[in-house]
Design an enzyme around this catalytic site. Structure first.
Site, PDB file in Angstrom:
ATOM      1  CG  ASP A 267      -2.472   0.450   0.759  1.00 18.95           C
ATOM      2  OD1 ASP A 267      -2.272   1.830   0.736  1.00 18.95           O
ATOM      3  OD2 ASP A 267      -3.274  -0.061   1.093  1.00 18.95           O
TER       4      ASP A 267
ATOM      5  CG  HIS B  83      -5.147   3.789   0.188  1.00 22.24           C
ATOM      6  ND1 HIS B  83      -4.978   2.570   0.050  1.00 22.24           N
ATOM      7  CD2 HIS B  83      -6.463   3.995  -0.460  1.00 22.24           C
ATOM      8  CE1 HIS B  83      -5.745   1.747  -0.540  1.00 22.24           C
ATOM      9  NE2 HIS B  83      -6.793   2.601  -1.097  1.00 22.24           N
TER      10      HIS B  83
ATOM     11  CB  SER C  48      -8.944   0.614  -1.011  1.00 22.66           C
ATOM     12  OG  SER C  48      -8.441   0.596  -2.090  1.00 22.66           O
TER      13      SER C  48
END
Length: 768
Positions: free
Chosen positions: A152, A226, A552
């Site tokens: 990620d 994220h 996600s």
């Protein structure tokens, strides 16, 4: 044998002599035959790896030949990574002629251009039926050493979600990972929760240029949010009093609060390079992760050119479970990505929590919306839209003076989704002097409501409300107000998120994809304090938790649940964990009605259904698969010998063609393909189930036949005598000619029932 290996190096080096300097270098991922490379590495010994030797020799010989021919000195090939675990090969920057020379090299299999892929809770555990102290969250099951690797954008190590005071066990003794030092990251940033952190950026910098360390970090530290969000969703520790702007208040907790985290940063501001992702997966397997969480993806492509799929197969071969996002290109058909059968492909759906608003129009109509705006409600204000707000692009509220300050000052502006983010639209309205914003859904987005951290009073509204508001704006002196109600519960859920990518798979449609759905809409999780909740430059707000949406977010839910199942069943394979989650999933909402999409959802939206982790911990039966089973399946879809060599690293040959059929893959769902306009159509599928429930038990089959198809199961009863026993059954699908609808797809289910156990497999029949 030694002669052949030596010849490999000689041929490779000789081929490099003809390389011309004018070719522009491009990054490629090169697949090599594992047996050849192992032998050559043995010859070279500890002096250097063969990858390095080849790169050095090409540089030397290319320079020498250019000098002889009087040509300008050639640029040397640049080695970025060598891969030894997930795949066998390397990533390098090569000219066109250097690439062509690889075809002359013994042991060379294929080369694929690098590409940039894109990145695709206080309440989730309760919504999923998990209770702390019971079942999967019992103290005994939480005392485990399961390690989740996150590929990620990195991690914010100081966040309280990654604090280790509640971790009673030491770092697993078999862990081989490290905490790499880099920009604002030291070994001291790791602990018993965050046990490893690395960064991979050679491929990214080769494409996008050197990372600007004023806005990002050449280390595992997260500058986007994220990676921090996904890691805490799956495995964040318990944090009291978590909220965003006072909303969604509660105890934040990941799915598996005691699982270990290993962060592998591969994603930066412009995307995630495939070569970096491969290097991260390769390293994660070598480090010793048990689960890989992949909240990223590219476009659909055959598996033999899909680097993420090939690397994931290498992970599964080493016993690593892989969960991957289905993609955010819904609701379009055949938009699903990460569709390889060894990957757990996760769609996104809603929970019953809302961040409620009420919009009241001047004509008395009211509509429910959602927003994370933390301020006070508005008065009844003038309402403008489109031409009454500015230029022809005013309805989209985008930058470039689309809104006229003279027309919008002190008013609520109606904006359509598209061309920019919702919060950016709000900033445009605020800059122009607007007092509020109504953000309208298009038909394709249906009634889905995203809660977003707006910078002015604003709310999102579903399509039916949008239709009424558009019509109302053309009336004389339209007005509106927005009231903010905060966090509420009781919304009908789950329903499918419109953005969640849909099946069937566009490239290899022999499986139902996605596999399952999980919460992915308006998910609260950890966030770096240096990244604003909206991620727009003018937003200076700082939060420790943020609400965002996407597959996600749903994928790490499943990664965390897989960690819980791995802790409860240490001997289960990745396929067994996947089977348990699929066959126990449910397809009805809390009101016992079918899960809602724009209409009733189908397996091409949710796969087998919504995950039910407690039931998955005791599924009764499982459909297991091995690495060789996956290779056999690829043979059944007629992959060529060279394509199979790329995927298997050169060490697999397909069995005789008469033995190959797609229906033999022991998958927990059934995708049947019939040729349209043909007669007497039938297909035979074989399955093997393993008993993991009661030792002595019988299962009876129940079938809901797809419209237009007869389903014949033999035998109809499976009798087990002990745990671990495997029994086979066959299913024949026969077109009955009784299909009334014009749809080219029909759905049903096959269920094995025994007392408390209900083992369900969806059926999708497609006429193509």
């Amino acid at each position: 044998m030694m002669y052949r290996i030596s010849l490999l190096l000689v041929v490779f080096l000789a081929a490099a002599i003809s390389i011309a300097s004018e070719d522009k270098a491009t990054t490629y991922v090169v697949h090599m035959d594992k047996a050849h490379i192992t032998a050559l590495d043995n010859i070279l010994g500890d002096s250097k790896k063969w990858f390095e030797a080849v790169m050095d020799s090409i540089t030397e010989l290319s320079t020498e030949e250019d000098n002889i021919g009087g040509e300008e000195e050639a640029s040397a090939p640049e080695l970025l990574y060598s891969y030894e675990t997930a795949i066998t090969g390397f990533a390098a920057r090569l000219s066109t002629k250097q690439l062509e020379s690889l075809n002359k090299v013994e042991g060379f299999l294929s080369a694929v251009p690098d590409e940039l892929l894109s990145l695709q809770t206080t309440y989730s555990p309760q919504f999923l039926g998990l209770q702390f102290g019971r079942g999967l969250l019992s103290r005994r099951n939480l005392e485990n050493d399961v390690i989740i690797g996150f590929i990620d954008s990195g991690i914010w190590p100081e966040h309280p979600s990654f604090e280790d005071s509640c971790m009673t066990l030491s770092v697993p003794s078999g862990w081989k990972g490290v905490c790499e030092e880099g920009t604002r990251f030291t070994a001291q940033n790791c602990n018993k929760k965050l046990i490893g952190a690395r960064a991979f950026y050679k491929g990214y910098e080769a494409v996008a240029g050197e990372i600007d360390e004023k806005s990002d970090f050449r280390s595992a530290r997260d500058s986007q949010g994220h990676g921090t969000h996904t890691a805490s969703t799956a495995a964040g520790g318990m944090v009291d009093g978590a909220s965003i702007f006072g909303m969604a208040t509660g105890v934040a907790a990941g799915m598996s609060t005691t699982a270990r985290i290993a962060a592998y940063k591969t994603c930066f501001s412009r995307g995630c390079a495939s070569s970096d992702i491969l290097a991260a997966i390769d390293q994660a397997i070598a480090d010793g992760v048990d689960i890989l969480s992949l909240s990223l993806g590219g476009s659909s492509k055959p598996y033999y050119t899909d680097l993420l799929a090939i690397a994931s197969l290498g992970a599964v071969q080493h016993g690593v479970f892989v969960a991957a996002a289905a993609g955010n290109s819904g609701p379009h058909s055949s938009s699903v990505v990460n569709t390889a059968p060894w990957m757990m492909t996760v769609a996104a759906s809603t929970m019953d929590r809302s961040f409620s608003t009420v919009v009241k129009l001047g004509n008395g109509e009211t509509f429910d919306g959602e927003s994370l705006y933390p301020g006070t409600s508005t008065d009844q204000l003038p309402l403008v839209y489109g031409a009454s707000a500015g230029t022809v692009t005013a309805k989209y509220c985008i930058n470039g003076r689309s809104l006229s300050p003279a027309l919008v000052k002190g008013k609520i502006v109606v904006c359509e989704r598209g061309f920019s983010s919702a919060v950016e639209k709000g900033q445009v309205v605020k800059t122009a002097g607007g007092a509020g914003m109504l953000l309208l859904n298009a038909r394709s987005q249906g009634e889905e409501l995203r809660a977003e951290p707006h910078v002015l009073p604003a709310t999102s509204l579903g399509f039916s409300a949008a239709e009424s508001i558009r019509k109302y704006t053309s009336s004389e002196n339209p007005t509106a107000s927005i009231a903010f109600k905060g966090t509420t519960f009781g919304k009908l859920a789950p329903s499918m998120a419109s953005f969640s990518s849909r099946g069937p798979a566009s490239i290899e449609p022999y499986l139902i994809k996605p596999d399952v759905t999980a919460p992915g809409m308006n998910i609260l999780a950890a966030w770096p304090p240096t990244v604003s909740p909206s991620k727009i430059k003018t937003d200076n707000r700082s939060v420790l938790f943020n609400v965002i949406s996407g597959t996600s977010m749903s994928s790490p839910h499943v990664s965390g649940l897989a960690a819980l199942l791995k802790a409860a069943h240490k001997d289960w394979s990745p396929a067994a964990i996947k089977s348990a989650l699929m066959t126990t999933a449910y397809t009805q909402n809390r009101m016992k009605a079918p899960i809602f999409d724009i209409v009733s959802a189908t397996p091409f939206a949710y796969g087998s259904g919504h995950v039910d982790p407690e039931k998955a911990s005791d599924p009764g039966l499982i459909y297991d698969l091995s690495y060789d089973d996956y290779l056999f399946y690829l043979c059944s879809i007629n992959y060529s010998p060279s394509q199979m060599q790329t995927i298997s690293r050169g060490n697999y040959s397909c069995p005789p063609k008469t033995m190959q059929t797609t229906g033999d893959l022991n998958y927990p769902s059934f995708a049947v393909l019939f040729e349209a306009n043909s007669r007497n159509l039938s297909a035979l599928y074989k399955r093997t189930v393993t008993n993991v429930g009661f030792p002595r038990t019988s299962y009876v089959v129940q079938v809901q036949e797809p419209e237009g198809v007869s389903v014949i199961v033999k035998p109809k009863v499976l009798k087990f005598n002990h745990i671990g026993q495997k029994l086979n059954y066959k299913v024949r699908f026969v077109e009955s000619g009784e299909k009334s609808s014009s749809s080219d797809t029909s759905f049903g289910s096959l269920v094995w029932e025994s007392g408390k156990y209900t083992v369900t497999s969806p059926i999708a029949v497609t006429w193509q």
